[in-house]
Design a protein around this motif. Structure first.
Motif, PDB file in Angstrom:
ATOM      1  N   PRO A   1       0.830  -1.211   0.000  1.00 51.42           N
ATOM      2  CA  PRO A   1       0.000   0.000   0.000  1.00 51.42           C
ATOM      3  C   PRO A   1       0.859   1.252   0.000  1.00 51.42           C
ATOM      4  CG  PRO A   1       0.048  -0.976   2.181  1.00 51.42           C
ATOM      5  CD  PRO A   1       0.781  -1.926   1.288  1.00 51.42           C
ATOM      6  N   ASP A   2       0.229   2.387  -0.320  1.00 56.37           N
ATOM      7  CA  ASP A   2       0.958   3.650  -0.375  1.00 56.37           C
ATOM      8  C   ASP A   2       1.134   4.280   1.000  1.00 56.37           C
ATOM      9  OD1 ASP A   2       1.250   4.155  -3.384  1.00 56.37           O
ATOM     10  OD2 ASP A   2      -0.876   3.685  -3.189  1.00 56.37           O
ATOM     11  N   GLU A   3       0.221   3.967   1.933  1.00 57.86           N
ATOM     12  CA  GLU A   3       0.308   4.555   3.265  1.00 57.86           C
ATOM     13  C   GLU A   3      -0.409   3.647   4.256  1.00 57.86           C
ATOM     14  OE1 GLU A   3      -1.039   8.687   5.538  1.00 57.86           O
ATOM     15  OE2 GLU A   3      -0.682   8.710   3.365  1.00 57.86           O
ATOM     16  N   GLU A   4       0.059   3.631   5.509  1.00 51.56           N
ATOM     17  CA  GLU A   4      -0.569   2.825   6.563  1.00 51.56           C
ATOM     18  C   GLU A   4      -1.137   3.759   7.626  1.00 51.56           C
ATOM     19  OE1 GLU A   4       1.814  -0.391   7.924  1.00 51.56           O
ATOM     20  OE2 GLU A   4       2.589  -0.852   5.926  1.00 51.56           O
ATOM     21  N   VAL A   5      -2.380   3.470   8.045  1.00 57.51           N
ATOM     22  CA  VAL A   5      -3.094   4.397   8.925  1.00 57.51           C
ATOM     23  C   VAL A   5      -3.754   3.616  10.059  1.00 57.51           C
ATOM     24  CG1 VAL A   5      -4.859   6.201   9.050  1.00 57.51           C
ATOM     25  CG2 VAL A   5      -3.628   5.808   6.897  1.00 57.51           C
ATOM     26  N   PRO A   6      -3.492   3.963  11.325  1.00 58.11           N
ATOM     27  CA  PRO A   6      -4.230   3.324  12.415  1.00 58.11           C
ATOM     28  C   PRO A   6      -5.641   3.897  12.499  1.00 58.11           C
ATOM     29  CG  PRO A   6      -2.777   5.008  13.310  1.00 58.11           C
ATOM     30  CD  PRO A   6      -2.517   4.955  11.826  1.00 58.11           C
ATOM     31  N   ILE A   7      -6.612   3.017  12.655  1.00 61.22           N
ATOM     32  CA  ILE A   7      -8.000   3.425  12.877  1.00 61.22           C
ATOM     33  C   ILE A   7      -8.441   2.737  14.166  1.00 61.22           C
ATOM     34  CG2 ILE A   7     -10.374   3.422  12.009  1.00 61.22           C
ATOM     35  CD1 ILE A   7      -8.519   5.170  10.358  1.00 61.22           C
ATOM     36  N   ILE A   8      -8.367   3.462  15.273  1.00 65.06           N
ATOM     37  CA  ILE A   8      -8.662   2.884  16.576  1.00 65.06           C
ATOM     38  C   ILE A   8     -10.047   3.352  17.021  1.00 65.06           C
ATOM     39  CG2 ILE A   8      -7.926   2.687  18.973  1.00 65.06           C
ATOM     40  CD1 ILE A   8      -5.076   3.079  18.058  1.00 65.06           C
ATOM     41  N   LEU A   9     -10.959   2.396  17.139  1.00 62.70           N
ATOM     42  CA  LEU A   9     -12.334   2.666  17.525  1.00 62.70           C
ATOM     43  C   LEU A   9     -12.448   2.545  19.037  1.00 62.70           C
ATOM     44  CD1 LEU A   9     -13.992   0.428  14.775  1.00 62.70           C
ATOM     45  CD2 LEU A   9     -13.332   2.842  14.594  1.00 62.70           C
ATOM     46  N   GLY A  10     -13.055   3.536  19.677  1.00 66.24           N
ATOM     47  CA  GLY A  10     -13.137   3.501  21.132  1.00 66.24           C
ATOM     48  C   GLY A  10     -14.453   4.054  21.639  1.00 66.24           C
TER      49      GLY A  10
ATOM     50  N   LEU B   1      -5.619   0.390   6.163  1.00 68.98           N
ATOM     51  CA  LEU B   1      -6.274   0.746   7.412  1.00 68.98           C
ATOM     52  C   LEU B   1      -6.041  -0.370   8.423  1.00 68.98           C
ATOM     53  CD1 LEU B   1      -9.705   2.121   6.128  1.00 68.98           C
ATOM     54  CD2 LEU B   1      -7.494   3.308   6.309  1.00 68.98           C
ATOM     55  N   ARG B   2      -5.367  -0.023   9.514  1.00 68.26           N
ATOM     56  CA  ARG B   2      -5.119  -0.984  10.589  1.00 68.26           C
ATOM     57  C   ARG B   2      -6.150  -0.695  11.686  1.00 68.26           C
ATOM     58  NH1 ARG B   2      -0.197  -3.752  10.522  1.00 68.26           N
ATOM     59  NH2 ARG B   2       1.283  -3.176   8.878  1.00 68.26           N
ATOM     60  N   ILE B   3      -7.242  -1.463  11.668  1.00 63.99           N
ATOM     61  CA  ILE B   3      -8.425  -1.154  12.461  1.00 63.99           C
ATOM     62  C   ILE B   3      -8.417  -1.958  13.750  1.00 63.99           C
ATOM     63  CG2 ILE B   3     -10.947  -1.025  12.425  1.00 63.99           C
ATOM     64  CD1 ILE B   3     -10.719  -1.234   9.309  1.00 63.99           C
ATOM     65  N   VAL B   4      -8.618  -1.277  14.868  1.00 65.88           N
ATOM     66  CA  VAL B   4      -8.667  -1.895  16.196  1.00 65.88           C
ATOM     67  C   VAL B   4      -9.984  -1.504  16.849  1.00 65.88           C
ATOM     68  CG1 VAL B   4      -7.612  -1.980  18.492  1.00 65.88           C
ATOM     69  CG2 VAL B   4      -6.144  -1.737  16.455  1.00 65.88           C
ATOM     70  N   ASN B   5     -10.709  -2.466  17.414  1.00 65.93           N
ATOM     71  CA  ASN B   5     -11.862  -2.111  18.243  1.00 65.93           C
ATOM     72  C   ASN B   5     -11.416  -2.116  19.704  1.00 65.93           C
ATOM     73  OD1 ASN B   5     -14.222  -1.670  19.601  1.00 65.93           O
ATOM     74  ND2 ASN B   5     -15.392  -3.297  18.592  1.00 65.93           N
TER      75      ASN B   5
END
Length: 515
Positions: free
Chosen positions: A109-118, A173-177
């Motif tokens: 991928p071109d970019e890595e982004v944390p997506i942390i759901l809280g 998208l590095r997604i964490v719940n």
């Protein structure tokens, strides 16, 4: 460094516990197989973290150096506190990259982004926790969901996380719940998500309009920026299957902003979501996930040596004669596994096991339900609601090939349960509704390419089956990742014995926190 910091969310300012002054906390980056100064932690439960399970709490002013070993993990996992409800603000993402010189099983991928759901409460989280423990009722519902710490445009006095993208680029998208008590649907307006990994294990590419993600789970998804230059919402809201339970019905949003788009849309349209209680939509997603079998650390066990069936129940216990509690009919809410509501000792179980201390725990956690009834019946006798209390663990022989079926019950309230096993990843081989049938249901298992995960969502009034090899000696917590259920006693401990040769648990480090 853990410290108090002041944050403004939803028109209120309060002190919260943070790491290095950040909320969410800092991202840890490592390579597959790397050792750093959670996770599978081969032979090293001493750094696993749950209080009174593998360590006593770190006292104010104290310190403890945790050793993290990334053995089979690759993708996204997360770190978090495991003391009361501190993880509400003490958490962050972990990126585990392929070994140096190796590559992802998909185009870079071109970019890595944390997506942390809280989740966010206007009240102090310690007050929320102490109040529901004191009253015996349910905790107050959170005031907002968040994406990377921000509730988004639909809440008053709130800011939004913004992801700037360029047309034609791909974003990982590095997604964490990290939510405390809610499963979530997550979607991006007018964009598809390509799921390529779950719980730090690769999966076959799966293109979806939405994902479902429970507390404790992570998802690796690729987002291709292929829409007209504009602003778009990524958003999350609850999936809640319990009929009578209160839940946060708000929607958190973040903006995807295409660079070169100067006419910022004030309120982009929301993405598609299933209904809040759409169990079919949630499990259509989960059953569509297939593992990438060429990356498995070992094959799915076929010859099972140890079977377990574990019921998951919300319970109610009587209050003392001179008081009334906040649960149904004046009772105190509780929860259990196989009718045992876990009570933590005042010395950690790992230390007691290692030093062979007596009287700290019992080794007789039942491998099958001690109470047999129609687990998913609409109406059940009230006397079934009262669990037994105890500090009971299950002892598993090193090398055992395990099949565990987690069976939800409708005692007090039927609801989905995200069950997490510390110290191992496992294959999620099957789901079903109603009572598990040991003769018919295993015929429907996926034993060819199931996802390799560390948390499984057990459906409301249904069951989930997992398989794995007990090959990590140590003391490991098993629990529901809905924090209110964990606080009420929906947990137990698996002790995996030492094997032969070097398959032996490491000795304790010198700086273990004292009890």
């Amino acid at each position: 460094m853990v410290r108090e910091a002041r944050y403004t969310r939803l028109c209120s300012t309060k002190s919260i516990l943070t790491v290095n002054g950040q909320f969410p906390g800092p991202t840890i980056e490592a390579y597959h197989g790397e050792m750093l100064h959670g996770v599978k932690q081969p032979k090293n439960p001493w750094s696993d973290g749950p209080e009174y399970i593998t360590q006593c709490p770190i006292k104010p002013g104290g310190k403890f150096r945790q050793l993290l070993v990334f053995s089979i993990e690759e993708g996204t996992i997360w770190w978090h506190a495991h003391s009361d409800w501190a993880r509400a603000t003490v958490h962050g993402a972990i990126y585990v990259y392929p070994k140096e010189g190796e590559f992802y099983p998909f185009p870079k991928p071109d970019e890595e982004v944390p997506i942390i759901l809280g989740e966010w409460w206007k009240s102090d989280i310690r007050d929320v926790y102490e109040e529901f423990i004191r009253t015996g009722g349910s905790p107050n519902t959170s005031d907002a969901f968040t994406i990377n710490g921000y509730p988004g445009d639909l809440y008053p006095c709130s800011e939004s996380f913004k992801l700037n993208v360029r047309y034609g680029k791909t974003y990982f998208l590095r997604i964490v719940n990290a939510a405390m008590n809610h499963n979530l649907f997550f979607s991006v307006s007018k964009h598809k998500l390509k799921v390529v990994g779950v719980d730090s294990g690769y999966s076959e590419p799966l293109i979806r309009d939405y994902i479902c993600i429970s507390p404790g789970q992570t998802v690796d998804a690729l987002l291709h920026a292929n829409q007209d230059p504009d602003d778009y919402y990524m958003a999350a809201r609850a999936y809640s299957s319990a009929v009578e339970a209160s839940f946060n019905n708000g929607t958190t949003t973040a903006r995807i902003h295409y660079k070169g788009n100067h006419a910022r849309t004030k309120f982009p349209s929301l993405p598609y979501f299933p209904k809040y209680n759409d169990t079919k939509a949630a499990f259509d997603y989960y059953t569509s996930i297939k593992g990438l079998s060429e990356t498995y650390p070992y094959q799915v066990p076929k010859d099972i040596t140890t079977h377990m069936l574990i019921t998951l129940s919300v319970n109610a216990v009587p209050c003392s004669e001179d008081s009334s509690c906040g649960g149904p009919n004046g009772t105190r809410l509780s929860s259990s596994m196989n009718n045992i509501s876990f009570e933590a000792p005042n010395i950690d179980i790992l230390e007691a096991y290692y030093h062979q201390l007596k009287g700290v725990y019992d080794r007789d956690f039942p491998k099958f339900p001690p109470l047999l009834f129609d687990f998913t019946a609409e109406y059940l006798p009230l006397e079934l609601e009262i669990p037994k209390k105890g500090t009971k663990v299950a002892v598993l022989k090193y090398g055992s090939t395990m099949e565990i079926v987690f069976q939800g019950t409708t005692l007090v309230s039927g609801i989905d349960h995200p069950i997490h096993l510390h110290g191992t990843s496992f294959f999620s081989v099957g789901y079903g509704f109603g009572n598990f049938d040991k003769h018919k249901d295993p015929m429907k298992y996926n034993l060819e390419n199931p996802p390799l995960v560390n948390t499984v969502l057990v459906p409301n009034s249904g069951w989930a089956a997992i398989r794995y090899m007990a090959a990590n000696p140590g003391v490991w917590l098993v629990h529901c990742h809905h924090e209110r259920h964990l606080a009420w006693g929906m947990d137990t401990v698996f002790i995996v014995t030492n094997g032969e040769g070097d398959a032996v648990m490491r000795p304790p480090p010198s700086d273990m926190p004292p009890c």
